[in-house]
Design a protein around this motif. Structure first.
Motif, PDB file in Angstrom:
ATOM      1  N   VAL A  82       0.819  -1.212   0.000  1.00 47.56           N
ATOM      2  CA  VAL A  82       0.000   0.000   0.000  1.00 47.56           C
ATOM      3  C   VAL A  82       0.855   1.266   0.000  1.00 47.56           C
ATOM      4  O   VAL A  82       0.541   2.240  -0.690  1.00 47.56           O
ATOM      5  N   LYS A  83       1.940   1.271   0.754  1.00 46.67           N
ATOM      6  CA  LYS A  83       2.762   2.481   0.879  1.00 46.67           C
ATOM      7  C   LYS A  83       4.162   2.306   0.318  1.00 46.67           C
ATOM      8  O   LYS A  83       5.088   2.986   0.740  1.00 46.67           O
ATOM      9  N   ARG A  84       4.308   1.391  -0.617  1.00 45.52           N
ATOM     10  CA  ARG A  84       5.630   1.156  -1.192  1.00 45.52           C
ATOM     11  C   ARG A  84       5.591   1.219  -2.697  1.00 45.52           C
ATOM     12  O   ARG A  84       4.522   1.285  -3.301  1.00 45.52           O
ATOM     13  N   SER A  85       6.776   1.168  -3.295  1.00 44.43           N
ATOM     14  CA  SER A  85       6.854   1.283  -4.748  1.00 44.43           C
ATOM     15  C   SER A  85       6.326   0.022  -5.424  1.00 44.43           C
ATOM     16  O   SER A  85       6.142  -1.027  -4.784  1.00 44.43           O
ATOM     17  N   VAL A  86       6.123   0.129  -6.724  1.00 40.86           N
ATOM     18  CA  VAL A  86       5.607  -1.004  -7.501  1.00 40.86           C
ATOM     19  C   VAL A  86       6.559  -2.186  -7.434  1.00 40.86           C
ATOM     20  O   VAL A  86       6.131  -3.334  -7.265  1.00 40.86           O
ATOM     21  N   TRP A  87       7.859  -1.916  -7.536  1.00 41.62           N
ATOM     22  CA  TRP A  87       8.842  -3.014  -7.539  1.00 41.62           C
ATOM     23  C   TRP A  87       8.951  -3.671  -6.172  1.00 41.62           C
ATOM     24  O   TRP A  87       9.120  -4.886  -6.077  1.00 41.62           O
ATOM     25  N   GLU A  88       8.851  -2.879  -5.111  1.00 42.58           N
ATOM     26  CA  GLU A  88       8.874  -3.453  -3.765  1.00 42.58           C
ATOM     27  C   GLU A  88       7.657  -4.347  -3.522  1.00 42.58           C
ATOM     28  O   GLU A  88       7.765  -5.418  -2.931  1.00 42.58           O
ATOM     29  N   MET A  90       5.844  -5.888  -5.855  1.00 44.59           N
ATOM     30  CA  MET A  90       5.937  -7.079  -6.694  1.00 44.59           C
ATOM     31  C   MET A  90       6.956  -8.072  -6.147  1.00 44.59           C
ATOM     32  O   MET A  90       6.713  -9.286  -6.123  1.00 44.59           O
ATOM     33  N   LEU A  91       8.109  -7.565  -5.681  1.00 43.32           N
ATOM     34  CA  LEU A  91       9.145  -8.432  -5.126  1.00 43.32           C
ATOM     35  C   LEU A  91       8.646  -9.160  -3.879  1.00 43.32           C
ATOM     36  O   LEU A  91       8.859 -10.370  -3.714  1.00 43.32           O
ATOM     37  N   ALA A  92       7.944  -8.434  -2.996  1.00 38.74           N
ATOM     38  CA  ALA A  92       7.396  -9.071  -1.787  1.00 38.74           C
ATOM     39  C   ALA A  92       6.391 -10.150  -2.161  1.00 38.74           C
ATOM     40  O   ALA A  92       6.367 -11.232  -1.560  1.00 38.74           O
ATOM     41  N   GLY A  93       5.558  -9.880  -3.175  1.00 37.75           N
ATOM     42  CA  GLY A  93       4.584 -10.870  -3.613  1.00 37.75           C
ATOM     43  C   GLY A  93       5.227 -12.125  -4.167  1.00 37.75           C
ATOM     44  O   GLY A  93       4.791 -13.243  -3.871  1.00 37.75           O
ATOM     45  N   VAL A  94       6.278 -11.958  -4.951  1.00 39.56           N
ATOM     46  CA  VAL A  94       6.979 -13.116  -5.526  1.00 39.56           C
ATOM     47  C   VAL A  94       7.617 -13.965  -4.430  1.00 39.56           C
ATOM     48  O   VAL A  94       7.524 -15.202  -4.440  1.00 39.56           O
ATOM     49  N   VAL A  95       8.267 -13.297  -3.460  1.00 44.79           N
ATOM     50  CA  VAL A  95       8.924 -14.029  -2.372  1.00 44.79           C
ATOM     51  C   VAL A  95       7.903 -14.814  -1.545  1.00 44.79           C
ATOM     52  O   VAL A  95       8.089 -16.001  -1.245  1.00 44.79           O
ATOM     53  N   LEU A  96       6.798 -14.161  -1.181  1.00 40.08           N
ATOM     54  CA  LEU A  96       5.776 -14.858  -0.392  1.00 40.08           C
ATOM     55  C   LEU A  96       5.088 -15.942  -1.214  1.00 40.08           C
ATOM     56  O   LEU A  96       4.660 -16.964  -0.667  1.00 40.08           O
ATOM     57  N   GLY A  97       4.976 -15.723  -2.514  1.00 41.18           N
ATOM     58  CA  GLY A  97       4.416 -16.761  -3.376  1.00 41.18           C
ATOM     59  C   GLY A  97       5.292 -17.997  -3.414  1.00 41.18           C
ATOM     60  O   GLY A  97       4.789 -19.133  -3.408  1.00 41.18           O
ATOM     61  N   LEU A  98       6.605 -17.795  -3.457  1.00 40.39           N
ATOM     62  CA  LEU A  98       7.528 -18.935  -3.430  1.00 40.39           C
ATOM     63  C   LEU A  98       7.449 -19.677  -2.092  1.00 40.39           C
ATOM     64  O   LEU A  98       7.565 -20.910  -2.050  1.00 40.39           O
ATOM     65  N   ILE A  99       7.261 -18.922  -1.003  1.00 41.68           N
ATOM     66  CA  ILE A  99       7.086 -19.565   0.311  1.00 41.68           C
ATOM     67  C   ILE A  99       5.828 -20.420   0.316  1.00 41.68           C
ATOM     68  O   ILE A  99       5.828 -21.556   0.807  1.00 41.68           O
ATOM     69  N   GLN A 100       4.745 -19.888  -0.268  1.00 42.98           N
ATOM     70  CA  GLN A 100       3.500 -20.661  -0.337  1.00 42.98           C
ATOM     71  C   GLN A 100       3.653 -21.878  -1.251  1.00 42.98           C
ATOM     72  O   GLN A 100       3.077 -22.936  -0.981  1.00 42.98           O
ATOM     73  N   ASP A 101       4.436 -21.744  -2.317  1.00 37.56           N
ATOM     74  CA  ASP A 101       4.712 -22.893  -3.186  1.00 37.56           C
ATOM     75  C   ASP A 101       5.423 -24.005  -2.422  1.00 37.56           C
ATOM     76  O   ASP A 101       5.158 -25.188  -2.635  1.00 37.56           O
ATOM     77  N   ALA A 102       6.349 -23.594  -1.535  1.00 33.86           N
ATOM     78  CA  ALA A 102       7.074 -24.585  -0.739  1.00 33.86           C
ATOM     79  C   ALA A 102       6.146 -25.325   0.220  1.00 33.86           C
ATOM     80  O   ALA A 102       6.402 -26.481   0.575  1.00 33.86           O
ATOM     81  N   PHE A 119       2.162  -5.862  -7.280  1.00 34.85           N
ATOM     82  CA  PHE A 119       2.344  -4.867  -8.348  1.00 34.85           C
ATOM     83  C   PHE A 119       1.098  -4.003  -8.495  1.00 34.85           C
ATOM     84  O   PHE A 119       1.169  -2.771  -8.523  1.00 34.85           O
ATOM     85  N   LEU A 120      -0.065  -4.638  -8.565  1.00 36.10           N
ATOM     86  CA  LEU A 120      -1.313  -3.910  -8.802  1.00 36.10           C
ATOM     87  C   LEU A 120      -1.705  -3.045  -7.607  1.00 36.10           C
ATOM     88  O   LEU A 120      -2.171  -1.910  -7.768  1.00 36.10           O
TER      89      LEU A 120
END
Length: 213
Positions: A82-88, A90-102, A119-120
């Motif tokens: 909510v209060k961060r840049s688009v890249w931050e 998106m990066l947080a989402g990818v990392v947490l997504g990989l954790i959920q994949d595990a 990102f959105l």
């Protein structure tokens, strides 16, 4: 004739580590050393992620609808982005997504869905399309949960078509199922979102103000 007293005083001085701990405890957060403050910030951030990971398979009363529970990692990604840049975001989402994949399965991956959510969310808040309050956050989580489940269902459809040449009938079954999943996940996630968002947002705002001041 009185004998001299050799009594040991009851209250001896605290040791050096204890004195240091009491000094830090008595001081406000603004007077803490920046390194310790940053360490505490990262500890709370990582701890909140671990809390969400542990809550994913948990089902308490009021936390289940049609066998679906709140998507705690999605709520965390929205709160972070909510209060961060688009890249931050998106990066947080990818990392947490990989954790959920595990925890579940990497096929299809959650990294794409949560990465797109981060990102959105950051993009929407960057342009100030929605004002920031509890109702707005719940609305964002509701929409993002539907988006995430739609992307996940699309991945399943593409995988099925690529590997087994699924019939149109089976594709319709996948989408009919994920419509129910998306709605249940969106309702529960939006209802529980303020519980996670409020303390995290309060903490991150306080740390940001201290860093700016």
């Amino acid at each position: 004739m009185k004998m001299p007293s050799f009594r040991i005083p009851r209250h001896s001085k605290p040791r050096a580590p204890q004195r240091k701990f009491k000094m830090l405890k008595n001081k406000s957060l603004a007077h803490w050393p920046p390194a310790i403050r940053q360490l505490l910030n990262w500890s709370i951030t990582v701890g909140s992620v671990l809390f969400c990971v542990l809550m994913l398979p948990t089902r308490f009363l009021g936390m289940e609808l049609l066998g679906i529970g709140p998507n705690w990692l999605l709520i965390w990604v929205v709160a972070w982005s909510v209060k961060r840049s688009v890249w931050e975001g998106m990066l947080a989402g990818v990392v947490l997504g990989l954790i959920q994949d595990a925890m579940t399965s990497p096929d299809p991956t959650h990294a794409i869905t949560l990465g797109f959510v981060g990102f959105l969310t950051a993009l929407v808040q960057k342009h100030r399309f929605i004002q920031e309050d509890f109702i707005s956050i719940a609305l964002i989580v509701f929409v993002m949960a539907i988006v995430a489940e739609t992307i996940f269902g699309l991945q399943l459809t593409l995988m099925g078509n690529a590997y087994s040449g699924e019939s149109v009938r089976k594709v319709k079954y996948i989408w009919a199922y994920y419509q129910r999943v998306a709605l249940a996940s969106a309702i529960l996630s939006s209802l529980w979102a303020p519980i996670l968002y409020y303390p995290l947002n309060l903490w991150w705002r306080k740390i940001k103000l201290l860093e700016q001041g």
